[in-house]
Motif scaffolding. Structure first.
Motif, PDB file in Angstrom:
ATOM      1  N   GLY A  18     112.282  34.999 -18.136  1.00  0.00           N
ATOM      2  CA  GLY A  18     111.455  36.338 -17.959  1.00  0.00           C
ATOM      3  C   GLY A  18     112.179  37.701 -18.035  1.00  0.00           C
ATOM      4  N   ARG A  19     112.161  38.459 -16.649  1.00  0.00           N
ATOM      5  CA  ARG A  19     112.502  39.732 -16.839  1.00  0.00           C
ATOM      6  C   ARG A  19     114.050  39.851 -16.961  1.00  0.00           C
ATOM      7  N   GLY A  20     114.596  39.106 -16.459  1.00  0.00           N
ATOM      8  CA  GLY A  20     116.179  39.021 -16.663  1.00  0.00           C
ATOM      9  C   GLY A  20     116.881  40.064 -15.787  1.00  0.00           C
ATOM     10  N   SER A  21     116.394  40.466 -14.732  1.00  0.00           N
ATOM     11  CA  SER A  21     117.366  41.522 -13.986  1.00  0.00           C
ATOM     12  C   SER A  21     118.434  40.498 -13.625  1.00  0.00           C
ATOM     13  N   ASN A  22     118.502  39.431 -13.089  1.00  0.00           N
ATOM     14  CA  ASN A  22     119.792  38.857 -12.450  1.00  0.00           C
ATOM     15  C   ASN A  22     120.936  38.601 -13.815  1.00  0.00           C
ATOM     16  N   MET A  23     120.143  38.094 -14.936  1.00  0.00           N
ATOM     17  CA  MET A  23     121.110  38.284 -16.098  1.00  0.00           C
ATOM     18  C   MET A  23     121.716  39.477 -16.399  1.00  0.00           C
ATOM     19  N   LEU A  95     121.461  29.706 -14.337  1.00  0.00           N
ATOM     20  CA  LEU A  95     119.998  29.765 -14.348  1.00  0.00           C
ATOM     21  C   LEU A  95     119.889  30.996 -13.757  1.00  0.00           C
ATOM     22  N   ALA A  96     119.062  31.911 -14.382  1.00  0.00           N
ATOM     23  CA  ALA A  96     118.515  33.140 -13.748  1.00  0.00           C
ATOM     24  C   ALA A  96     117.022  33.418 -14.041  1.00  0.00           C
ATOM     25  N   GLY A  97     116.377  33.007 -13.097  1.00  0.00           N
ATOM     26  CA  GLY A  97     114.851  33.070 -13.441  1.00  0.00           C
ATOM     27  C   GLY A  97     114.532  32.141 -14.294  1.00  0.00           C
ATOM     28  N   TYR A  98     115.144  31.037 -14.366  1.00  0.00           N
ATOM     29  CA  TYR A  98     114.623  30.010 -15.570  1.00  0.00           C
ATOM     30  C   TYR A  98     113.527  29.200 -14.934  1.00  0.00           C
ATOM     31  N   ASN A 116     122.424  28.160  -9.880  1.00  0.00           N
ATOM     32  CA  ASN A 116     120.983  28.944  -9.806  1.00  0.00           C
ATOM     33  C   ASN A 116     121.167  30.038  -8.651  1.00  0.00           C
ATOM     34  N   ILE A 117     120.026  30.964  -8.970  1.00  0.00           N
ATOM     35  CA  ILE A 117     120.155  31.853  -7.787  1.00  0.00           C
ATOM     36  C   ILE A 117     118.421  31.557  -7.142  1.00  0.00           C
ATOM     37  N   HIS A 118     118.299  31.648  -5.939  1.00  0.00           N
ATOM     38  CA  HIS A 118     117.043  31.407  -5.469  1.00  0.00           C
ATOM     39  C   HIS A 118     116.740  32.252  -4.404  1.00  0.00           C
ATOM     40  N   PRO A 119     115.446  32.893  -4.426  1.00  0.00           N
ATOM     41  CA  PRO A 119     115.187  33.844  -3.594  1.00  0.00           C
ATOM     42  C   PRO A 119     114.655  33.700  -2.018  1.00  0.00           C
ATOM     43  N   SER A 120     115.807  32.638  -1.350  1.00  0.00           N
ATOM     44  CA  SER A 120     115.496  32.619   0.030  1.00  0.00           C
ATOM     45  C   SER A 120     117.047  32.344   0.619  1.00  0.00           C
ATOM     46  N   VAL A 179     115.280  41.770  -1.376  1.00  0.00           N
ATOM     47  CA  VAL A 179     116.023  40.576  -1.555  1.00  0.00           C
ATOM     48  C   VAL A 179     116.806  40.589  -3.194  1.00  0.00           C
ATOM     49  N   LEU A 180     115.903  41.149  -3.878  1.00  0.00           N
ATOM     50  CA  LEU A 180     116.328  41.299  -5.438  1.00  0.00           C
ATOM     51  C   LEU A 180     117.687  42.090  -5.329  1.00  0.00           C
ATOM     52  N   ALA A 181     117.768  43.248  -4.607  1.00  0.00           N
ATOM     53  CA  ALA A 181     119.148  44.115  -4.824  1.00  0.00           C
ATOM     54  C   ALA A 181     120.295  43.192  -4.221  1.00  0.00           C
ATOM     55  N   GLN A 182     120.033  42.512  -3.363  1.00  0.00           N
ATOM     56  CA  GLN A 182     121.092  41.435  -2.963  1.00  0.00           C
ATOM     57  C   GLN A 182     121.315  40.298  -3.887  1.00  0.00           C
ATOM     58  N   GLU A 183     120.413  40.016  -4.639  1.00  0.00           N
ATOM     59  CA  GLU A 183     120.639  38.879  -5.696  1.00  0.00           C
ATOM     60  C   GLU A 183     121.688  39.443  -6.718  1.00  0.00           C
ATOM     61  N   HIS A 184     121.561  40.766  -6.932  1.00  0.00           N
ATOM     62  CA  HIS A 184     122.101  41.366  -8.078  1.00  0.00           C
ATOM     63  C   HIS A 184     123.628  41.613  -7.628  1.00  0.00           C
TER      64      HIS A 184
HETATM   65  C1  GRF Z   1     114.779  36.041  -8.942  1.00  0.00           C
HETATM   66  O1  GRF Z   1     113.903  36.423  -7.896  1.00  0.00           O
HETATM   67  C2  GRF Z   1     115.323  34.772  -9.061  1.00  0.00           C
HETATM   68  O2  GRF Z   1     115.921  34.762  -7.531  1.00  0.00           O
HETATM   69  C3  GRF Z   1     114.455  33.811  -9.049  1.00  0.00           C
HETATM   70  O3  GRF Z   1     113.686  34.228 -10.096  1.00  0.00           O
HETATM   71  C4  GRF Z   1     113.711  35.681 -10.306  1.00  0.00           C
HETATM   72  C5  GRF Z   1     114.343  36.190 -11.381  1.00  0.00           C
HETATM   73  O4  GRF Z   1     114.165  37.281 -11.639  1.00  0.00           O
HETATM   74  N1  GRF Z   1     114.916  32.387  -9.458  1.00  0.00           N
HETATM   75  P1  GRF Z   1     114.963  38.114 -12.770  1.00  0.00           P
HETATM   76  O5  GRF Z   1     114.288  37.393 -14.003  1.00  0.00           O
HETATM   77  O6  GRF Z   1     116.552  37.982 -12.531  1.00  0.00           O
HETATM   78  O7  GRF Z   1     114.675  39.357 -12.699  1.00  0.00           O
END
Ligand code: GRF
Length: 215
Positions: A18-23, A95-98, A116-120, A179-184
């Motif tokens: 999808g969006r790909g912000s972590n990518m 994996l980034a939102g796969y 993988n990144i997981h939002p918890s 949370v997303l800001a921290q994922e990045h």
């Molecule tokens: C993120 O919240 C990630 O933790 C989860 O899916 C979402 C993907 O967002 N696995 P993005 O595509 O990276 O913006």
């Protein structure tokens, strides 16, 4: 005297849906020639994923391998992805939102080399709708986790975590943004540590928040 060779960077692919912000955060980090991983390929299972255009704009080869023509044959779809990864000499997969459940085929093929990144804050809230579930549970801390992918969903060894407070009045959307800001921050940090061979180095929430650039 022979000239010093630039350090070899680990060839890394990112799988998105999808969006790909972590990518985008991983691609941005890897723009630094000193970053130990190089993003050589982005693959989406959805041709309409906005992340594909983002990757191409950033100059990273990106392609869709649509799951739909494979019908329900997940393993055949994964075999196509795996073949592309190997043709591209990929060494690490992020994996980034796969949003496809993986079969044992792809997980085993990349065991120990797939993140993988997981939002918890795993092991809390594996699976979907993590932010709404965190609010419903009344937790005061929530966050995100980078982990190795193993056969059991969202359960592999943890590489990095970051915590955020849950604040009065938070909605799932507001919490997700926090949370997303921290994922990045932590995904590029975890990939850097892993690619540099320092996986397992402490990557606590405090380290992640204070020093997103690394240990
Ligand atoms: C993120 O919240 C990630 O933790 C989860 O899916 C979402 C993907 O967002 N696995 P993005 O595509 O990276 O913006």
């Amino acid at each position: 005297m022979a000239e010093a060779q630039p350090a070899k960077r680990v060839r890394t692919a990112i799988l998105i849906s999808g969006r790909g912000s972590n990518m985008a955060a991983l691609i941005a980090a890897a723009r630094d020639p000193a970053y130990p991983a190089e993003i050589v390929l982005v693959v989406s299972n959805r041709p309409d994923a906005p992340g594909l255009a983002l990757a191409l704009q950033a100059g990273v080869p990106a392609m869709a391998i649509d799951h739909r023509p494979f019908g329900g044959d997940r393993a055949a779809h994964e075999a196509a992805i795996d073949a592309r990864l190997r043709q591209t000499d990929v060494e690490i997969v992020c994996l980034a939102g796969y949003l496809r459940l993986l079969t044992p085929f792809l997980v085993s093929a990349w065991r120990g080399r797939m993140l993988n990144i997981h939002p918890s804050l795993l092991p809390a809230f594996p699976g979907l709708d993590t932010h709404a579930r965190a609010l419903a549970a009344g937790v005061q801390l929530h966050g995100c986790t980078v982990h190795f992918v193993t056969l059991e969903l969202d359960s592999g060894p943890i590489l990095a975590q970051a915590a955020v407070p849950v604040l009065p009045g938070d909605t799932a959307e507001v919490l997700a943004d926090r949370v997303l800001a921290q994922e990045h921050l932590i995904y590029p940090m975890a990939l850097r540590n892993f690619a540099a061979g320092t996986a397992g180095a402490p990557a606590s929430p405090v380290a992640a928040l204070r020093n997103p650039a690394g240990p």
